[in-house]
Enzyme design. Structure first.
Site, PDB file in Angstrom:
ATOM      1  N   ASP A 189       0.846  -1.185   0.000  1.00  0.00           N
ATOM      2  CA  ASP A 189       0.000   0.000   0.000  1.00  0.00           C
ATOM      3  C   ASP A 189       0.882   1.236   0.000  1.00  0.00           C
ATOM      4  O   ASP A 189       1.870   1.291   0.731  1.00  0.00           O
ATOM      5  CB  ASP A 189      -0.881  -0.008   1.264  1.00  0.00           C
ATOM      6  N   ASP A 194      -3.294   4.349  -2.296  1.00  0.00           N
ATOM      7  CA  ASP A 194      -4.401   4.808  -1.455  1.00  0.00           C
ATOM      8  C   ASP A 194      -4.901   6.194  -1.885  1.00  0.00           C
ATOM      9  O   ASP A 194      -4.098   7.111  -2.059  1.00  0.00           O
ATOM     10  CB  ASP A 194      -3.886   4.872  -0.010  1.00  0.00           C
ATOM     11  N   GLU A 216      -6.464   3.549  -6.060  1.00  0.00           N
ATOM     12  CA  GLU A 216      -7.779   3.616  -5.413  1.00  0.00           C
ATOM     13  C   GLU A 216      -8.357   4.978  -5.763  1.00  0.00           C
ATOM     14  O   GLU A 216      -7.894   6.007  -5.262  1.00  0.00           O
ATOM     15  CB  GLU A 216      -7.656   3.462  -3.897  1.00  0.00           C
ATOM     16  N   HIS A 251     -11.066  -4.268   2.698  1.00  0.00           N
ATOM     17  CA  HIS A 251     -11.073  -3.960   4.136  1.00  0.00           C
ATOM     18  C   HIS A 251     -11.956  -2.768   4.490  1.00  0.00           C
ATOM     19  O   HIS A 251     -12.101  -2.464   5.670  1.00  0.00           O
ATOM     20  CB  HIS A 251      -9.639  -3.699   4.592  1.00  0.00           C
ATOM     21  N   ASP A 252     -12.490  -2.076   3.492  1.00  0.00           N
ATOM     22  CA  ASP A 252     -13.359  -0.922   3.753  1.00  0.00           C
ATOM     23  C   ASP A 252     -14.830  -1.225   3.527  1.00  0.00           C
ATOM     24  O   ASP A 252     -15.675  -0.347   3.685  1.00  0.00           O
ATOM     25  CB  ASP A 252     -12.990   0.239   2.816  1.00  0.00           C
TER      26      ASP A 252
HETATM   27  C1  GLC Z   1      -8.486   4.323   1.855  1.00  0.00           C
HETATM   28  C2  GLC Z   1      -8.263   3.085   2.673  1.00  0.00           C
HETATM   29  C3  GLC Z   1      -8.981   3.234   3.981  1.00  0.00           C
HETATM   30  C4  GLC Z   1      -8.414   4.434   4.704  1.00  0.00           C
HETATM   31  C5  GLC Z   1      -8.453   5.680   3.840  1.00  0.00           C
HETATM   32  C6  GLC Z   1      -7.558   6.742   4.394  1.00  0.00           C
HETATM   33  O1  GLC Z   1      -9.801   4.491   1.491  1.00  0.00           O
HETATM   34  O2  GLC Z   1      -8.633   1.951   1.954  1.00  0.00           O
HETATM   35  O3  GLC Z   1      -8.898   2.082   4.772  1.00  0.00           O
HETATM   36  O4  GLC Z   1      -9.129   4.657   5.880  1.00  0.00           O
HETATM   37  O5  GLC Z   1      -7.992   5.439   2.532  1.00  0.00           O
HETATM   38  O6  GLC Z   1      -6.217   6.400   4.227  1.00  0.00           O
END
Ligand code: GLC
Ligand code: CA
Length: 562
Positions: free
Chosen positions: A99, A201, A258, A332-333
């Protein structure tokens, strides 16, 4: 046309280290725990592991708040452990991506600690500091993703700093060249350790509109929508192009962005710069709001299968030969996929396999989130004290303040909370599901005696064994990777069906998304003599030819036509 790249043919497995396997019984998953389970991952047929953040972190947001990019979080191990992991993953001919969290750091990062010391210091400009409006209001009305204002006031220097997430996650100032170059240096440091790429991220948030306007006021509540001013911002392309030139183009790696609200045109535009690979693929979020309000994840909405179909159609057709997709339903979200898109009560086995069939027969690189392959479900803790996720806890507090009934708040949390996906991996029926021998950092889902890896390994008809077969089928039939996507039965409300076609063959995929059985006539859609069933989640399928295929609850069928 479709040039070979290893990441196109890969199947990715996502690991959330805190919840995967605890090797030293402190209740927290760790890197040696992952090493212990590499045989399991290899056996599943995985090519690439995406490791969620393992860097040093005070864990306000479970590692997405990084205080030192070049060190490992104490609970997870140390640099030798990660080197060992990289080596052992490579020994198995797998790859490892990490990540990359560079929109923000932790407020405990030394850059931020120095930055907030005074208004004039070399690190002040590493973050985004602003005076209050009229001396007393936050600089903009933007709402943070975890609730509340995205600005926090600092008493000492009498300015606000920006944090699009928690106040412990200050946003870095990408306008500052020194910040960018420190990040590139850090990326090279990791790539030179042998990692095979990055999951980036919230990468489309790094460029902010420097005029910092207020956002349009949201329907409910006191905040405004800042997204037009920080999603896909004015310098995003320039920054990522620079990242490519300074770092990425020198390595044969895989990148996945992402990118909420990115759009297909951007996915194509950012996939290549001067004919070199930049963002190989992206996670778009369009499927993530088919069951909830687009702007407020806590507001429920009924799933309309036609919406799901049109999202896939749009992305698959527009990206064809122009870009590449990342295919996922869970991470995980997000809640567990079988609870969200399937039926985790009466048809857990069938619906988990049906969703697997979809993910593994779509164009793009498939992502499997840990536990998905054994059909792990959402959890229903009856007490907010059992939840760990900052977003969930903030939601509870804020709704509580508004006097919403506790049982109603918990109901929302049971459906939406990120902790649904974060309960520990269920390895076997022993104490704490074989995850740890001490108290886990978050409770185990009480259904672990029934749902666990060991049971799944012993049952030939298990979800796990189905995943293994499907992964093999995908790898042995390149049409499922590269073939053209062609939707069929577009108006059907219950059944999702499509072809994958190329010069090697035609595949027909039929997925019943609901409990309703029905008979479907495909004969006008395609002509063929032989209908070879490759895999199904039922043993007794009722079809003889394309004329009438009886489809049972949550049934999935993958045919090869000839
Ligand atoms: C992304 C991650 C998430 C995190 C956010 C802030 O969406 O997947 O888990 O809380 O970024 O870093
Ligand atoms: Ca541990």
């Amino acid at each position: 046309m479709n040039k070979y790249k290893w990441w196109k043919e890969a199947v990715v497995y996502q690991i959330y280290p805190r919840s995967f396997q605890d090797s030293n019984n402190d209740g927290i998953g760790d890197i040696p725990g992952i090493i212990n389970k590499l045989d399991y991952i290899e056996d599943l047929g995985i090519d690439v592991i995406w490791l969620c953040p393992v860097y040093k972190s005070p864990n306000a947001d479970n590692g997405y708040d990084i205080s030192d990019y070049n060190r490992i979080m104490d609970e997870f191990g140390d640099l030798d452990d990660i080197k060992e992991l990289i080596k052992k993953v490579h020994n198995r001919d797998m790859k490892l991506i990490m990540d990359l969290v560079v929109n923000h750091t932790s407020n405990q990062h030394e850059w931020f600690i120095k930055s907030k010391k005074s208004k004039i210091n070399p690190f002040r400009d590493y973050y985004i500091w602003k005076d209050g409006k009229e001396g007393k209001f936050p600089p903009t009305n933007w709402e943070s993703y975890f609730g509340g204002s995205s600005w926090t006031y600092d008493q000492k220097t009498k300015q606000y700093y920006l944090h699009l997430f928690a106040k412990e996650q200050p946003d870095l100032n990408w306008e500052n060249k020194e910040v960018r170059h420190k990040i590139y240096e850090m990326m090279r440091w990791w790539l030179d350790k042998g990692i095979d790429g990055f999951r980036m991220d919230v990468i489309n948030m790094i460029s902010k509109d420097q005029t910092f306007p207020d956002g349009e006021e949201k329907k409910k509540g006191e905040y405004g929508d800042g997204t037009p001013y920080f999603l896909n911002g004015p310098k995003l392309y320039e920054f990522l192009k620079e990242m490519g030139e300074e770092v990425l183009f020198d390595y044969d790696i895989m990148t996945v962005g992402e990118t909420n609200n990115f759009g297909i045109d951007n996915a194509i535009k950012f996939s290549k710069v001067n004919d070199k690979d930049l963002l190989n693929m992206i996670f778009h979020f369009e499927l993530m709001s088919v069951d909830r309000d687009k702007d407020n994840k806590w507001i429920e909405k009924d799933i309309d299968l036609k919406e799901i179909k049109s999202i896939y159609k749009k992305w698959n057709q527009k990206l064809y030969n122009k870009g590449w997709n990342a295919v996922y339903l869970g991470n995980h979200d997000q809640p567990r996929i079988v609870s969200r898109f399937g039926d985790d009560k009466n048809y857990r086995n069938e619906s988990a396999k049906m969703l697997a069939t979809m993910i593994l027969t779509m164009p793009g690189t498939p992502y499997i989130y840990q536990g998905e392959e054994i059909g792990m479900t959402n959890v229903k803790f009856d007490d907010i004290g059992k939840y760990r996720d900052i977003e969930t806890i903030n939601y509870y507090r804020m709704q509580n303040k508004k006097n919403k009934r506790v049982d109603e708040i918990l109901k929302d949390i049971h459906r939406v909370s990120r902790d649904n996906a974060r309960t520990p991996m269920q390895w076997d029926e022993s104490f704490n599901a074989g995850f740890t021998e001490s108290t886990p950092w978050i409770d185990i889902n009480p259904n672990y005696k029934n749902i666990n890896v060991k049971n799944e390994q012993n049952d030939p008809d298990s979800i796990l064994n189905f995943y293994k077969q499907l992964i093999k089928i995908r790898k042995n039939n390149k049409t499922l990777i590269y073939g053209k996507y062609e939707p069929v039965l577009e108006d059907d409300q219950n059944v999702f069906s499509y072809f994958r076609k190329d010069s090697n063959g035609i595949y027909l995929i039929i997925l019943n998304f609901f409990e309703k059985s029905q008979v479907i006539d495909f004969s006008s859609k395609v002509s063929c003599e032989n209908l070879n069933l490759i895999i199904s989640n039922y043993k007794n399928n009722e079809y003889a030819n394309l004329l009438n295929i009886k489809i049972k609850p949550y049934e999935s069928l993958l045919f090869k036509l000839s």
